[in-house]
Design an enzyme around this catalytic site. Structure first.
Site, mmCIF file in Angstrom:
data_model
loop_
_atom_site.group_PDB
_atom_site.id
_atom_site.type_symbol
_atom_site.label_atom_id
_atom_site.label_comp_id
_atom_site.label_asym_id
_atom_site.label_seq_id
_atom_site.Cartn_x
_atom_site.Cartn_y
_atom_site.Cartn_z
ATOM 1 N N ARG A 192 72.288 39.798 6.740
ATOM 2 C CA ARG A 192 71.436 40.692 7.748
ATOM 3 C C ARG A 192 71.808 40.447 8.718
ATOM 4 O O ARG A 192 72.371 39.230 9.163
ATOM 5 C CB ARG A 192 70.121 40.812 7.988
ATOM 6 C CG ARG A 192 69.399 40.951 6.392
ATOM 7 C CD ARG A 192 67.704 40.077 7.356
ATOM 8 N NE ARG A 192 66.801 41.133 5.444
ATOM 9 C CZ ARG A 192 66.358 39.753 4.279
ATOM 10 N NH1 ARG A 192 67.188 39.087 4.991
ATOM 11 N NH2 ARG A 192 65.618 40.329 4.033
ATOM 12 N N LYS A 203 59.087 42.798 24.686
ATOM 13 C CA LYS A 203 59.787 44.361 25.390
ATOM 14 C C LYS A 203 61.692 44.164 25.838
ATOM 15 O O LYS A 203 60.830 43.796 27.398
ATOM 16 C CB LYS A 203 59.267 45.591 26.199
ATOM 17 C CG LYS A 203 59.670 46.950 26.273
ATOM 18 C CD LYS A 203 58.874 47.800 27.181
ATOM 19 C CE LYS A 203 59.003 48.482 27.213
ATOM 20 N NZ LYS A 203 57.977 49.385 27.690
ATOM 21 N N HIS A 226 74.110 47.631 7.931
ATOM 22 C CA HIS A 226 72.761 47.135 6.371
ATOM 23 C C HIS A 226 73.851 47.658 5.698
ATOM 24 O O HIS A 226 73.193 46.940 3.989
ATOM 25 C CB HIS A 226 71.856 47.819 6.955
ATOM 26 C CG HIS A 226 70.684 46.668 6.377
ATOM 27 N ND1 HIS A 226 70.241 45.374 6.624
ATOM 28 C CD2 HIS A 226 69.474 47.278 5.043
ATOM 29 C CE1 HIS A 226 69.409 44.796 5.458
ATOM 30 N NE2 HIS A 226 68.765 46.112 4.158
ATOM 31 N N ARG A 254 75.634 44.573 3.457
ATOM 32 C CA ARG A 254 74.931 43.624 2.444
ATOM 33 C C ARG A 254 74.471 44.563 0.859
ATOM 34 O O ARG A 254 74.283 43.974 0.101
ATOM 35 C CB ARG A 254 73.778 44.152 3.544
ATOM 36 C CG ARG A 254 72.320 42.660 2.534
ATOM 37 C CD ARG A 254 71.285 42.372 4.126
ATOM 38 N NE ARG A 254 69.714 42.327 3.082
ATOM 39 C CZ ARG A 254 69.450 40.783 2.738
ATOM 40 N NH1 ARG A 254 69.916 39.909 2.895
ATOM 41 N NH2 ARG A 254 68.541 40.506 1.967
ATOM 42 N N HIS A 294 65.267 38.466 -1.356
ATOM 43 C CA HIS A 294 63.569 39.300 -0.832
ATOM 44 C C HIS A 294 62.422 38.386 -1.153
ATOM 45 O O HIS A 294 62.925 37.380 -2.692
ATOM 46 C CB HIS A 294 64.235 40.186 -2.316
ATOM 47 C CG HIS A 294 65.205 40.936 -1.533
ATOM 48 N ND1 HIS A 294 66.254 41.508 -2.890
ATOM 49 C CD2 HIS A 294 65.340 41.772 -0.434
ATOM 50 C CE1 HIS A 294 66.507 42.367 -1.943
ATOM 51 N NE2 HIS A 294 66.588 42.441 -1.075
ATOM 52 N N TYR A 318 69.235 47.693 -7.016
ATOM 53 C CA TYR A 318 70.902 47.862 -7.327
ATOM 54 C C TYR A 318 70.743 48.036 -8.107
ATOM 55 O O TYR A 318 72.546 47.969 -7.954
ATOM 56 C CB TYR A 318 71.018 46.418 -6.091
ATOM 57 C CG TYR A 318 70.488 46.179 -5.142
ATOM 58 C CD1 TYR A 318 71.519 47.249 -3.808
ATOM 59 C CD2 TYR A 318 69.503 45.229 -4.638
ATOM 60 C CE1 TYR A 318 71.235 46.869 -2.439
ATOM 61 C CE2 TYR A 318 69.668 45.129 -3.018
ATOM 62 C CZ TYR A 318 69.779 45.969 -1.724
ATOM 63 O OH TYR A 318 69.796 45.794 -1.217
#
Length: 346
Positions: free
Chosen positions: A194, A224, A294, A297, A320, A329
């Site tokens: 990632r 923040k 992403h 990936r 995962h 996938y």
């Protein structure tokens, strides 16, 4: 007072105290103020009104606020923001005034029904928030049963086509890895990292002899506008990713200008804004689609499975929590499915 002080990143002081409540439970309370003296004063004020707090604590609103306070330092900033959002906008307005032991499954169903205009993912997060609050209430003996247990909410949206780079596009990308930022592209395309994992990756996390990457750190928002490297992955587990000769060659020719494999200009860790700009610059003059980081990936996972990789192994490499997530996938290439259907022997 059985507690301790610590200085937070915003220069305020936090006093953490374990307190025994009259209802027999024990809880850690946190008091954050600009100085130690103010934090202690806030604690003493709480002690003076502790009996009132017990009554409040038995309500969904009272326990929910306390639960959220505890979660502030035990989960990632992004996860905490999600909890706070769904708590403030949905759970608290609907159930806040109810006593914990008076909440029934029908109340949870009404809560979710009132959010029917939202996505399945949003409704799932609402359910997760109230389920966690009620589960912790049971664990702390504030109520006898979790009313969420008999209700299930799916987070899955209708199956959508996952965009990945085509083989021709992959070849173009691979031919340009010598460009600036090429090592970051290689780590996503050859190891499925990632973007936040690439930003946090250090040379010490790579065993070049064994061709093994240890993913243990991400660069993430901690307040923040503030990003820091955090020794925690998305699923909370360290994972190990073996890689091949192609990535090995790319890493070998990459100059070590920092402890970070993909550093910022001044040698420290890169932030998401800088990462995005570098990514866009890499693809600026390439004749390929502008897909997000992403999608590299996604591409890695898709072609691993198309190449015959075992699903459980891919799940572990991607980090995962469930193999069900990895299974998306296996459904992305309709053309492959059509070709398979064409082999029907009758």
């Amino acid at each position: 007072m059985n507690g301790s002080y610590r200085k937070k990143s915003n220069s305020s002081w936090e006093l953490r105290v374990w307190v025994d409540l009259p209802d027999g439970s024990r809880v850690q309370k946190s008091f954050c103020r600009r100085t130690k003296a103010l934090a202690k004063a806030a604690y003493e004020e709480w002690v003076n009104h502790k009996d009132d707090q017990i009554v409040k604590r038995m309500s969904v609103a009272g326990w929910g606020e306390e639960w959220l306070e505890i979660k502030r330092d035990s989960v990632s900033y992004r996860t905490y923001q999600n909890y706070e959002l769904y708590w403030q906008k949905h759970v608290k307005p609907a159930l806040g005034k109810k006593q914990l032991d008076k909440v029934r499954p029908i109340d949870i169903e009404k809560l979710l029904a009132n959010a029917s205009h939202l996505s399945k993912s949003a409704r799932h997060h609402i359910y997760i928030t109230i389920n966690q609050i009620m589960k912790s209430a049971v664990q702390n003996e504030l109520c006898r049963k979790n009313p969420c247990e008999s209700i299930t909410v799916s987070a899955e949206e209708p199956l959508k086509s996952i965009k990945v780079f085509s083989l021709d596009e992959i070849q173009v990308i691979l031919q340009n890895l010598s460009k600036p930022f090429g090592v970051a592209i290689a780590l996503m395309l050859y190891a499925g990292l990632r973007s936040e994992e690439v930003m946090g990756l250090r040379w010490g996390d790579i065993n070049q002899k064994e061709k093994l990457i240890t993913v243990r750190r991400v660069v993430t928002r901690v307040a923040k506008g503030e990003f820091l490297p955090v020794e925690r992955t998305k699923n909370g587990k360290v994972r190990y990713i073996p890689y091949g000769d192609e990535l090995a060659a790319q890493l070998k020719q990459t100059q070590k200008a920092s402890i970070y494999v993909v550093p910022a200009v001044r040698g420290g860790y890169m932030t998401p804004g800088s990462f995005r700009r570098q990514y866009e610059n890499f693809f600026a003059d390439l004749p390929v689609r502008r897909l997000s980081p992403h999608k590299l990936r996604h591409t890695y996972a898709t072609y691993l499975i198309k190449g015959g990789a075992e699903l459980r192994a891919v799940q572990t490499m991607l980090g995962h929590q469930s193999v069900g997530v990895t299974e998306i996938y296996t459904h992305v290439d309709v053309d492959d499915q059509r070709r398979a259907a064409g082999k029907l022997a009758y």
